[in-house]
Scaffold this motif. Structure first.
Motif, PDB file in Angstrom:
ATOM      1  N   THR A  38       0.505 -18.043  15.931  1.00 16.47           N
ATOM      2  CA  THR A  38       0.299 -17.490  15.124  1.00 16.47           C
ATOM      3  C   THR A  38      -1.228 -17.781  14.179  1.00 16.47           C
ATOM      4  O   THR A  38      -1.562 -17.345  13.395  1.00 16.47           O
ATOM      5  CB  THR A  38       1.127 -17.522  13.875  1.00 16.47           C
ATOM      6  N   THR A  60       7.528  -9.425  13.087  1.00 18.58           N
ATOM      7  CA  THR A  60       6.949 -10.690  13.548  1.00 18.58           C
ATOM      8  C   THR A  60       6.341 -11.151  14.053  1.00 18.58           C
ATOM      9  O   THR A  60       6.524 -10.856  15.614  1.00 18.58           O
ATOM     10  CB  THR A  60       7.572 -12.349  12.349  1.00 18.58           C
ATOM     11  N   GLY A 105      -0.334 -10.285   6.630  1.00 19.24           N
ATOM     12  CA  GLY A 105       0.628 -11.698   7.531  1.00 19.24           C
ATOM     13  C   GLY A 105       0.224 -10.519   8.549  1.00 19.24           C
ATOM     14  O   GLY A 105      -0.630  -9.154   8.826  1.00 19.24           O
TER      15      GLY A 105
END
Length: 594
Positions: free
Chosen positions: A429, A550, A575
């Motif tokens: 990430t 995610t 995000g």
């Protein structure tokens, strides 16, 4: 010290054996300065055309006096090198009178070291010394010219400046060539432009082919020609030299080898293949595209990138014939297979890391950077792709990124960069230089040439990616880095955050027997409303199922959606997320930022 000499002697012997193992037809020696060093490429192109060993002794900043001094001190060439040299090319170019007879000696042995420090005496010494050294090989029992009547023929070739600005030198080198009856490469008269005709902007035409400028007679001219074998000006310089050398030596036969630049393209794109020629230009090439014949004439660019319009899911390009003025029917080899992709997968994560900024995160940058390890400014790029819906039996899988700029630290060289691709199946990430992973498997390498700016660069990852997908991997992460090279360019590729449409992709073909339909991913558009935590998808063909999750794999939305209907994600935090869209005719994956 004695051991070091023994080791050095052994290494030189091994180098000599390696050279002999190349089976060169000829051996060319070059003396010169910055116009002649290997980074230019013209001399090496000439040697390629004659299958000649390139003995390039040029040193940037040198003058003819340095070559004369090295010969005076017996360190310019070894006896073994001298024995195999077929032509000695001298390209020392300063705007000086090199034909003056002031201070000239009858015999080279009469010169003192100080007396050969002038331009005219240095040229005179070099010519006379080389001729004498070649003749004296008749007295050397280890020479192949031992006990011959006149020793080795001394072939010396002189050169003008690469264009006609250095009038004093160009005139005097002609005088010197005539005095000694030596061949002369006349770049100034054949380069294709002249100082007497300026460009429309009033500037000298040599400037547009040069990396810098110099003033002569208070006029600004191009100084050093842009370097690199792919540069037009270096190829032009080489072709003029080849023409002169064909009067003395036989060039290698014309040949061509075809290969792919485009391995996989999306529907509607043009494809490209690459041709690599041998011999002396210009060449003529005949080839077929899925059986339809095409012909190109007067080819002077090598390698040559050719555009082709795909006519099927697989476009096959085959060479038929190649020729030049010395070869009526040359050798053809290779082929190109350009596939149309069925799936275009966008990165779920992409970034680059910077050695000089070891804690900086570039996840949101609109580009990716790749640079070699020649200093403390190395860059590496990373891209991750979800494997959802990818057919493990696909014919080909390629990662591609759009190459839009290259910056050099000093001299604007145009070099070829070997860009390696490595892979693992981990999820990321964020990343910095200090946190970048090291557990990767090398997959392959693509040579990125200077003339490929503003085009997609591809890395074939088929075998490795299929093995990971078959093993159950849900994510493929790739690292792009520079391989072993002296090239110093900083390469720029668009990232998935770029406003430009040329974003990185994993392109996938499928086995036509599976019956899968083509993915029309070029019409799908994904927009986000960050303040409302909404996603809007347009370009959907019929009913579509969307999955948003995610980067760690947690699903935040899953269900059917309609074209232009907002998808509300009210409980998600800011995000980066992955959106997967799929129906009977389309499959599209992209990264979104909320």
């Amino acid at each position: 010290m004695k051991l070091q000499k023994i080791i050095l002697s052994g290494l030189l012997s091994l180098a000599a054996l390696a050279t002999q193992a190349q089976n060169y037809d000829h051996h060319f020696l070059l003396a010169g300065a910055s116009f002649a060093v290997p980074e230019n490429g013209w001399f090496e192109l000439v040697c390629d055309a004659f299958n000649a060993e390139p003995l390039n002794k040029a040193v940037g900043g040198d003058a003819i006096k340095h070559t004369a001094s090295d010969m005076f001190l017996d360190r310019f060439y070894t006896t073994e090198e001298l024995d195999r040299i077929d032509a000695f090319i001298i390209m020392h170019v300063h705007n000086q009178d090199v034909a003056s007879t002031n201070g000239i000696k009858e015999n080279y042995e009469e010169y003192t070291y100080d007396e050969i420090q002038q331009y005219n005496t240095a040229y005179d010494y070099v010519i006379k010394r080389y001729k004498a050294d070649c003749y004296n090989l008749k007295f050397n029992p280890e020479s192949r010219y031992y006990q011959t009547e006149n020793g080795k023929p001394a072939t010396i070739i002189l050169c003008t400046h690469w264009h006609d600005s250095r009038i004093t030198y160009n005139q005097s080198i002609r005088t010197l060539a005539e005095r000694w009856q030596l061949p002369l490469i006349e770049w100034d008269e054949n380069i294709g432009f002249t100082r007497k005709v300026v460009d429309a902007d009033g500037r000298q035409p040599s400037i547009k082919y040069a990396a810098d400028t110099e003033k002569i007679y208070d006029i600004t001219f191009g100084w050093h020609p842009m370097r690199g074998k792919e540069q037009y000006i270096q190829q032009k310089i080489a072709s003029i030299a080849m023409e002169k050398l064909t009067e003395l030596f036989t060039p290698v036969p014309a040949s061509v080898e075809l290969g792919e630049k485009s391995k996989v393209i999306v529907p509607g794109e043009q494809g490209y293949f690459v041709c690599r020629f041998t011999g002396v230009p210009p060449w003529s090439l005949t080839y077929t595209v899925n059986g339809e014949e095409h012909r190109l004439d007067s080819i002077t660019t090598n390698p040559l990138i050719v555009e082709v319009t795909p006519t099927a899911d697989e476009t096959t390009v085959l060479p038929v014939a190649v020729s030049n003025r010395y070869t009526e029917s040359g050798i053809v080899a290779g082929e190109a297979h350009i596939y149309t992709g069925r799936q275009s997968v966008s990165p779920t994560f992409d970034t680059y890391v910077h050695q000089a900024n070891q804690t900086t995160v570039y996840t949101d940058a609109d580009h990716l950077e790749v640079k070699g390890n020649t200093d403390t400014h190395t860059r590496e790029a990373y891209l991750s792709f979800a494997t959802t819906g990818i057919d493990p039996q696909a014919e080909r899988m390629v990662v591609r990124a759009y190459y839009y700029d290259c910056i050099y630290p000093s001299w604007p060289r145009k070099e070829t960069h070997p860009v390696e691709i490595w892979g693992n199946t981990e999820s990321y990430t964020t990343m910095t230089w200090n946190t970048k992973p090291d557990q990767f498997t090398r997959i392959g390498e693509t040579l990125v040439r200077a003339d490929e700016l503003n085009s997609y660069i591809e890395w074939d990852v088929t075998d490795w990616a299929k093995a990971q997908i078959e093993a159950g991997a849900s994510l493929l992460t790739f690292k792009l880095c520079i391989g072993e090279t002296d090239a110093t360019g900083l390469l720029y590729f668009y990232s998935s955050e770029a406003e430009d449409s040329h974003k990185p992709q994993l392109l996938v073909t499928t086995d036509p027997t599976t019956g899968l339909t083509e993915a029309a991913t070029d019409v799908i558009t994904v927009r986000t409303r960050r303040t409302d935590r909404e996603i809007i998808v347009t370009g959907i063909d019929g009913n579509c199922r969307a999955t948003c999750y995610t980067l760690c794999g947690q699903v935040v939305f899953a269900g059917p959606i309609a074209d232009a209907e907002p998808i509300a994600l009210p409980h998600t935090s800011a995000g980066v997320y992955l959106l997967d869209l799929q129906n009977e005719t389309q499959h599209y994956t992209c990264k979104i930022i909320l």
